[in-house]
Design a protein around this motif. Structure first.
Motif, short mmCIF file in Angstrom:
data_model
loop_
_atom_site.label_atom_id
_atom_site.label_comp_id
_atom_site.label_asym_id
_atom_site.label_seq_id
_atom_site.Cartn_x
_atom_site.Cartn_y
_atom_site.Cartn_z
N GLY A 259 0.81 -1.21 0.00
CA GLY A 259 0.00 0.00 0.00
C GLY A 259 0.84 1.26 0.00
O GLY A 259 0.54 2.23 -0.72
N GLU A 260 1.92 1.28 0.77
CA GLU A 260 2.80 2.45 0.82
C GLU A 260 3.48 2.67 -0.53
O GLU A 260 3.62 3.82 -0.98
N ALA A 261 3.90 1.60 -1.19
CA ALA A 261 4.52 1.72 -2.51
C ALA A 261 3.51 2.25 -3.53
O ALA A 261 3.83 3.12 -4.36
N ILE A 262 2.29 1.75 -3.47
CA ILE A 262 1.23 2.21 -4.37
C ILE A 262 0.93 3.68 -4.10
O ILE A 262 0.79 4.48 -5.03
N ALA A 263 0.85 4.05 -2.84
CA ALA A 263 0.56 5.44 -2.47
C ALA A 263 1.67 6.38 -2.96
O ALA A 263 1.38 7.46 -3.50
N ALA A 264 2.92 5.98 -2.79
CA ALA A 264 4.04 6.81 -3.25
C ALA A 264 3.97 7.02 -4.76
O ALA A 264 4.14 8.14 -5.25
N GLN A 265 3.72 5.95 -5.50
CA GLN A 265 3.63 6.07 -6.95
C GLN A 265 2.44 6.93 -7.36
O GLN A 265 2.54 7.76 -8.25
N PHE A 266 1.33 6.76 -6.67
CA PHE A 266 0.13 7.56 -6.93
C PHE A 266 0.45 9.05 -6.76
O PHE A 266 0.08 9.88 -7.60
N LEU A 267 1.13 9.39 -5.66
CA LEU A 267 1.47 10.79 -5.40
C LEU A 267 2.46 11.31 -6.45
O LEU A 267 2.31 12.44 -6.93
N MET A 268 3.44 10.52 -6.81
CA MET A 268 4.39 10.95 -7.84
C MET A 268 3.68 11.19 -9.17
O MET A 268 3.99 12.15 -9.87
N ASP A 269 2.72 10.33 -9.49
CA ASP A 269 1.96 10.51 -10.72
C ASP A 269 1.16 11.81 -10.71
O ASP A 269 0.86 12.37 -11.77
N LYS A 270 0.83 12.30 -9.52
CA LYS A 270 0.11 13.57 -9.38
C LYS A 270 1.06 14.76 -9.32
O LYS A 270 0.63 15.89 -9.17
N GLY A 271 2.36 14.51 -9.40
CA GLY A 271 3.34 15.59 -9.41
C GLY A 271 4.02 15.86 -8.08
O GLY A 271 4.78 16.81 -7.95
N PHE A 272 3.75 15.03 -7.08
CA PHE A 272 4.41 15.19 -5.78
C PHE A 272 5.86 14.70 -5.89
O PHE A 272 6.15 13.75 -6.62
#
Length: 120
Positions: free
Chosen positions: A11-24
């Protein structure tokens, strides 16, 4: 490692990728301050964002984000104070929650709750 820990790490890996995809921009993962841990510290726009990730495989007991208790919020705020002090950061901050919910087939949905709590 216990199955729930594996799920949490996924879940943490998915969340990190999700945020990076949003420009974080991810600054730290699993950042420790004393006994408090911040799952993700990210930068976006003019903010440093402290992110709590909650991962579940069902909603039998509630949505994942409902498990960020007031005591967990206090620990995150305490850790944020430590980070701000150590980094000598003078800008704006916020606390977000990213919930990752897996279904029986291993598919998942991600929910990002910005500015999830503020008592700082």
């Amino acid at each position: 490692m216990a199955v729930h820990n594996d799920l949490g790490h996924r879940g943490e890996a998915i969340a990190a990728q999700f945020l990076m995809d949003k420009g974080f921009r991810i600054l730290h993962t699993n950042w420790l301050y004393g006994k408090a841990e911040v799952d993700i510290i990210a930068a976006y726009d003019r903010y440093i964002i402290f992110v709590e990730v909650k991962t579940r495989s069902s909603t039998d007991f509630g949505q994942p984000e409902e498990f960020v208790s007031p005591s967990k919020q206090r620990r995150l705020q305490w850790a944020a104070e430590g980070y701000i002090y150590q980094a000598q950061y003078k800008g704006e901050i916020r606390f977000d929650i990213v919930s990752v919910l897996f279904d029986m087939r291993g598919r998942y949905t991600v929910r990002h709750i910005e500015d999830a709590f503020w008592d700082f």
